[in-house]
Design a protein around this motif. Structure first.
Motif, PDB file in Angstrom:
ATOM      1  N   LEU A  45       0.871  -1.550   0.382  1.00  0.00           N
ATOM      2  CA  LEU A  45       0.062  -0.045  -0.019  1.00  0.00           C
ATOM      3  C   LEU A  45       1.373   1.263   0.074  1.00  0.00           C
ATOM      4  N   PHE A  46       2.128   1.275   0.893  1.00  0.00           N
ATOM      5  CA  PHE A  46       2.467   2.684   0.930  1.00  0.00           C
ATOM      6  C   PHE A  46       3.566   2.351   0.211  1.00  0.00           C
ATOM      7  N   THR A  47       4.135   1.818  -0.490  1.00  0.00           N
ATOM      8  CA  THR A  47       4.641   2.275  -1.734  1.00  0.00           C
ATOM      9  C   THR A  47       4.303   2.501  -3.277  1.00  0.00           C
ATOM     10  N   TYR A  48       2.494   1.578  -3.398  1.00  0.00           N
ATOM     11  CA  TYR A  48       1.920   2.534  -3.801  1.00  0.00           C
ATOM     12  C   TYR A  48       1.750   4.072  -3.414  1.00  0.00           C
ATOM     13  N   LEU A  49       0.996   3.917  -2.542  1.00  0.00           N
ATOM     14  CA  LEU A  49       0.889   6.265  -2.314  1.00  0.00           C
ATOM     15  C   LEU A  49       2.654   6.749  -2.422  1.00  0.00           C
ATOM     16  N   GLY A  50       3.454   6.062  -2.110  1.00  0.00           N
ATOM     17  CA  GLY A  50       4.926   6.753  -2.319  1.00  0.00           C
ATOM     18  C   GLY A  50       4.660   6.975  -3.068  1.00  0.00           C
ATOM     19  N   GLU A  51       4.129   5.884  -4.412  1.00  0.00           N
ATOM     20  CA  GLU A  51       4.745   6.392  -6.001  1.00  0.00           C
ATOM     21  C   GLU A  51       3.374   7.680  -6.489  1.00  0.00           C
ATOM     22  N   GLN A  52       2.351   7.545  -5.825  1.00  0.00           N
ATOM     23  CA  GLN A  52       1.413   8.725  -6.116  1.00  0.00           C
ATOM     24  C   GLN A  52       2.302  10.159  -5.572  1.00  0.00           C
ATOM     25  N   TRP A  53       2.846   9.790  -3.991  1.00  0.00           N
ATOM     26  CA  TRP A  53       3.583  11.348  -3.559  1.00  0.00           C
ATOM     27  C   TRP A  53       4.746  11.892  -4.548  1.00  0.00           C
ATOM     28  N   GLY A  54       5.292  10.943  -5.409  1.00  0.00           N
ATOM     29  CA  GLY A  54       6.170  11.146  -6.095  1.00  0.00           C
ATOM     30  C   GLY A  54       7.505  11.103  -5.928  1.00  0.00           C
ATOM     31  N   MET A  55       7.685   9.687  -4.511  1.00  0.00           N
ATOM     32  CA  MET A  55       8.974   9.438  -4.155  1.00  0.00           C
ATOM     33  C   MET A  55       9.957   8.917  -5.161  1.00  0.00           C
ATOM     34  N   GLY A  56       9.117   8.248  -5.933  1.00  0.00           N
ATOM     35  CA  GLY A  56       9.927   7.778  -6.603  1.00  0.00           C
ATOM     36  C   GLY A  56      10.781   6.554  -5.817  1.00  0.00           C
ATOM     37  N   ALA A  57      12.139   6.080  -6.407  1.00  0.00           N
ATOM     38  CA  ALA A  57      12.627   5.223  -5.615  1.00  0.00           C
ATOM     39  C   ALA A  57      12.688   5.144  -4.344  1.00  0.00           C
ATOM     40  N   ALA A  58      12.687   5.959  -3.546  1.00  0.00           N
ATOM     41  CA  ALA A  58      12.744   5.450  -2.655  1.00  0.00           C
ATOM     42  C   ALA A  58      11.131   5.700  -1.839  1.00  0.00           C
ATOM     43  N   SER A  59      10.074   5.612  -2.407  1.00  0.00           N
ATOM     44  CA  SER A  59       8.603   4.724  -1.964  1.00  0.00           C
ATOM     45  C   SER A  59       9.086   3.486  -1.063  1.00  0.00           C
ATOM     46  N   PRO A  60       9.529   2.262  -1.642  1.00  0.00           N
ATOM     47  CA  PRO A  60       9.585   0.471  -1.081  1.00  0.00           C
ATOM     48  C   PRO A  60      10.414   1.222   0.303  1.00  0.00           C
ATOM     49  N   TRP A  61      11.033   1.704   0.233  1.00  0.00           N
ATOM     50  CA  TRP A  61      11.893   1.988   1.693  1.00  0.00           C
ATOM     51  C   TRP A  61      11.734   2.540   2.425  1.00  0.00           C
ATOM     52  N   PHE A  62      10.358   3.497   1.936  1.00  0.00           N
ATOM     53  CA  PHE A  62       9.649   4.597   2.924  1.00  0.00           C
ATOM     54  C   PHE A  62       8.858   3.460   3.312  1.00  0.00           C
ATOM     55  N   SER A  63       8.111   2.491   2.640  1.00  0.00           N
ATOM     56  CA  SER A  63       6.610   1.501   3.295  1.00  0.00           C
ATOM     57  C   SER A  63       7.085   0.722   4.026  1.00  0.00           C
ATOM     58  N   LEU A  64       8.161   0.660   4.106  1.00  0.00           N
ATOM     59  CA  LEU A  64       9.614  -0.676   4.570  1.00  0.00           C
ATOM     60  C   LEU A  64       8.610   0.602   6.495  1.00  0.00           C
ATOM     61  N   ILE A  65       9.720   1.151   6.951  1.00  0.00           N
ATOM     62  CA  ILE A  65       8.938   1.954   7.860  1.00  0.00           C
ATOM     63  C   ILE A  65       7.934   1.808   8.172  1.00  0.00           C
ATOM     64  N   VAL A  66       7.689   2.163   7.084  1.00  0.00           N
ATOM     65  CA  VAL A  66       5.658   2.062   7.855  1.00  0.00           C
ATOM     66  C   VAL A  66       5.322   1.118   8.070  1.00  0.00           C
ATOM     67  N   ALA A  67       5.706  -0.194   7.490  1.00  0.00           N
ATOM     68  CA  ALA A  67       5.673  -1.337   7.950  1.00  0.00           C
ATOM     69  C   ALA A  67       5.986  -1.903   9.304  1.00  0.00           C
ATOM     70  N   ILE A  68       6.891  -1.992  10.033  1.00  0.00           N
ATOM     71  CA  ILE A  68       8.121  -2.101  10.723  1.00  0.00           C
ATOM     72  C   ILE A  68       6.833  -1.285  12.015  1.00  0.00           C
ATOM     73  N   ILE A  69       6.373  -0.124  11.808  1.00  0.00           N
ATOM     74  CA  ILE A  69       5.648   1.024  12.671  1.00  0.00           C
ATOM     75  C   ILE A  69       4.023   0.348  12.769  1.00  0.00           C
ATOM     76  N   ILE A  70       4.094  -0.275  11.965  1.00  0.00           N
ATOM     77  CA  ILE A  70       2.219  -0.551  11.781  1.00  0.00           C
ATOM     78  C   ILE A  70       1.948  -2.052  12.242  1.00  0.00           C
ATOM     79  N   GLY A  71       3.545  -3.229  11.711  1.00  0.00           N
ATOM     80  CA  GLY A  71       3.321  -4.439  12.690  1.00  0.00           C
ATOM     81  C   GLY A  71       3.582  -4.130  14.221  1.00  0.00           C
TER      82      GLY A  71
END
Lengths: 352, 320
Positions: free
Chosen positions: B54-80
């Protein structure tokens, strides 16, 4: 609040948990922009409004009763059988195999034979964790989970290698082994209702009789209460642990036969578990591990699952809401300490 | 086909499929070492995979580019970590059966994740993400003869992070005061309590750590292997990580080794067709080997595996 203690607690805690579970589901719907009243009305109509959905509900609860009995039976001896899912799969395969291989038998011989084969297959699958628990003190939770995956892959491999028919499945079983019934289908507006429910109810009676009316059942329950005291009293704890797992596995295998002989009439290569075995844990917990409770809880969960379909088409709420509600019900039943704690608090203050 | 070519297929694939298992198994080590059984790893991993996609997809929408998956990993740690709080509250504070609570957590994660996917995307799965974590050759190291092509070419950075974290977790659990307290709470909570360790707090921290790690494992799976999230994305990886933790005898490095071995078995069942000699072995033996080996390990046939002493028991102050 005294209703929460004493002999009524066996009924009031599950009822309160169901109410709380539905309440949490309602809040989730509110937050995500659905109307919970419309949704729950649709859910209710989806269980009772006509004979078709009623027939489907009974069909859905049939394997749930047996998988619930399987979990409950092991619980009574203090064992947690998470392996019902795997035992169900090998039972399903065994029932379909017998349904395919024997020809020209009377249904009165063929159907019991196929269910028996399913029970034996499930029992063998559960014997391994039972033996490991009794002999090496290996915790049954882990071994049964592992046996689930072994069952999934082995069953698929057997179907692919020996029983494959077009469409990644086995051939249809012979009519003489089928639980499907034109009569039951016609009176329920062509639902998939089949005679399996009869065997599920018989299963519940067998469990009640075995646990409460035989000395074996007394021993099994004694081991569940306190295995050291049982050992001291001369009960063979190891034998009872294995026996409990074997009987539990037989119930699980029979649940598989309900799918194999009743609902489907064949078995597919399974991409994933059926979920019926895991739902059995919820059924058994909510039913307080008693035969009657398991039947009632299976009716509730079976109904929720069938009603969810109508809820989706009328109120657009995804069917997964019901899974969330079931998960919350398990949390509340398991956390009954919370309910007791609140009731004690209230009593101490002398109010209510 | 020579041996080097075979190894070049097998070893990177093994490390690749092991990474999510390593993360999740390390999470399991934290929780179980503190005395809390965590059957919920599967559900936590599932929430992580959902969050990752979800957050990789959102990151792409927000213009994060190649950083999106790494951003999503951090969110996933918090959500987990947050999601695991449910298990912590039920099994530590409310003294629910830890296994039952874990099972319920798995149910809840499966229901909630798909419910949200349907709500957000009006479909059964998330869109395929564009910015994935891709294979790279590690600079300099991949030029080393023999070792380079095997271990540092066509590899994912997440795999190295997984291995580095395993070492870090070993150091935390065996070489720091925090680790000593964690282990003591899992072995003898009453003695730990007498020494002034807050048993409840330690267990909460351990369960939340396990949630964070499992969330990370799930997100790594979604962003490097799966590429999206659907109901079939996580089907058993969490339980396999649980098996790896047990086969690794509740030890971080053991868990890592077991996860690598299970990754090897998994990758062989896929790549085995290309390798002479393995073609004849039916796939099913490779598929079931992690589970069979775990059962054998528990039975003491492959070295005895003993759980922490106080595992599965809620701690009640003053109870003998």
């Amino acid at each position: 609040m005294s209703i929460l203690r004493g002999k009524w607690s066996a009924i009031s805690v599950p009822l309160l948990s169901v109410a709380l579970g539905l309440f949490v589901g309602g809040i989730i719907m509110l937050v995500s922009g659905y109307n919970p009243f419309v949704a729950y009305a649709a859910l209710f109509n989806g269980i009772f409004s006509n004979t078709y959905v009623l027939g489907e509900t009974i069909r859905q609860m049939t394997p749930l009763i047996l998988s619930g009995l399987a979990v409950a039976f092991a619980f009574r001896t203090g064992l947690f059988n998470i392996g019902v899912e795997g035992q169900l799969l090998v039972g399903w395969l065994a029932s379909v195999y017998v349904g395919l291989q024997f020809e020209g038998l009377s249904p009165f011989v063929h159907i019991p034979l196929a269910i028996l084969a399913a029970g034996v297959a499930g029992a063998i699958w559960a014997f391994v964790p039972g033996l490991l628990k009794a002999k090496y003190h290996v915790h049954e939770v882990i071994t049964t989970i592992m046996m689930n995956y072994v069952a999934l892959h082995v069953v698929n491999a057997i179907i692919r290698t020996y029983l494959l028919a077009p469409g990644e499945r086995t051939e249809e079983i012979h009519q003489s082994a089928s639980l499907q019934s034109a009569f039951l289908e016609s009176i329920t507006d062509f639902s998939r209702l089949h005679y399996g429910i009869v065997f599920a109810i018989i299963g519940a009676i067998i469990m009640w009789f075995l646990l409460w009316k035989t000395s074996t059942g007394y021993e099994l329950r004694a081991v569940g209460f306190n295995k050291y005291a049982s050992e001291y009293a001369g009960i063979n704890v190891r034998r009872n642990i294995i026996l409990s797992m074997v009987v539990s596995g037989a119930f699980a295998g029979a649940a598989g036969a309900m799918e194999g002989l009743g609902t489907y009439g064949y078995m597919t290569v399974m991409p994933d578990f059926t979920g019926v075995g895991f739902d059995g844990i919820a059924v058994s917990l909510l039913g307080a591990n008693s035969a009657l409770g398991v039947v009632l809880a299976a009716a509730l969960f079976g109904g929720l699952k069938i009603g969810a379909l109508n809820m989706q088409s009328v109120a657009q709420v995804p069917t997964q809401l019901v899974e969330i509600v079931i998960a919350m019900i398990i949390f509340f039943v398991a956390s009954s300490y919370l309910i007791h704690w609140i009731s004690n608090r209230v009593n101490k203050r002398g109010k209510i | 086909m020579d041996v080097m070519q075979i190894l070049q297929i097998v070893i990177p694939a093994a490390i690749f499929s092991a990474a999510p298992l390593i993360f999740t198994a390390l999470g399991g080590v934290f929780s179980e070492r503190s005395g809390v059984v965590n059957i919920g790893l599967e559900g936590l991993m599932l929430m992580g995979a959902f969050t990752g996609a979800l957050f990789t997809y959102l990151g792409e929408q927000w213009g994060m580019g190649a950083a999106s998956p790494w951003f999503s990993l951090i969110v996933a740690i918090i959500i987990g970590a947050l999601f695991s709080l449910i298990h912590a509250v039920a099994s530590i504070s409310l003294r629910a059966d830890q296994v039952v609570s874990g099972v319920a957590l798995n149910f809840l994660a499966a229901g909630l994740a798909i419910f949200l996917v349907k709500k957000i995307f009006d479909a059964g799965q998330t869109p395929i993400i564009q910015e994935r974590i891709y294979k790279t050759n590690v600079p300099f190291l991949s030029d080393i003869p023999f070792i380079g092509p095997l271990f540092f070419s066509n590899a994912y950075y997440t795999s190295y992070i997984a291995i580095a974290l395993a070492v870090l977790v070993w150091w935390v659990i065996y070489k720091t005061p925090f680790g000593l307290r964690l282990r003591s709470v899992g072995e003898h909570p009453m003695a730990a309590d007498t020494m002034g360790i807050n048993v409840t707090k330690m267990r909460y921290v351990a369960v939340m750590l396990s949630g964070g790690f499992a969330g990370l494992g799930g997100a790594v799976y979604a962003t490097s292997i799966a590429g999206n999230f659907s109901h079939a994305t996580i089907s058993g990886q969490g339980f396999m990580a649980l098996a790896a933790m047990i086969f690794g005898k509740w030890h971080p490095l053991g868990a890592m080794g077991a996860a690598l071995f299970f990754g090897l078995a998994q990758s062989l069942s896929i790549t085995g067709q290309q390798i002479p000699g393995l073609k004849e072995i039916p796939e099913v033996y490779l598929l079931i080997s992690p589970y069979v080996l775990t059962i054998l390990a528990l039975a003491g046939l492959v070295g005895r595996a003993d759980a922490p002493k106080a595992i599965g028991q809620p701690y009640e102050k003053g109870k003998r």
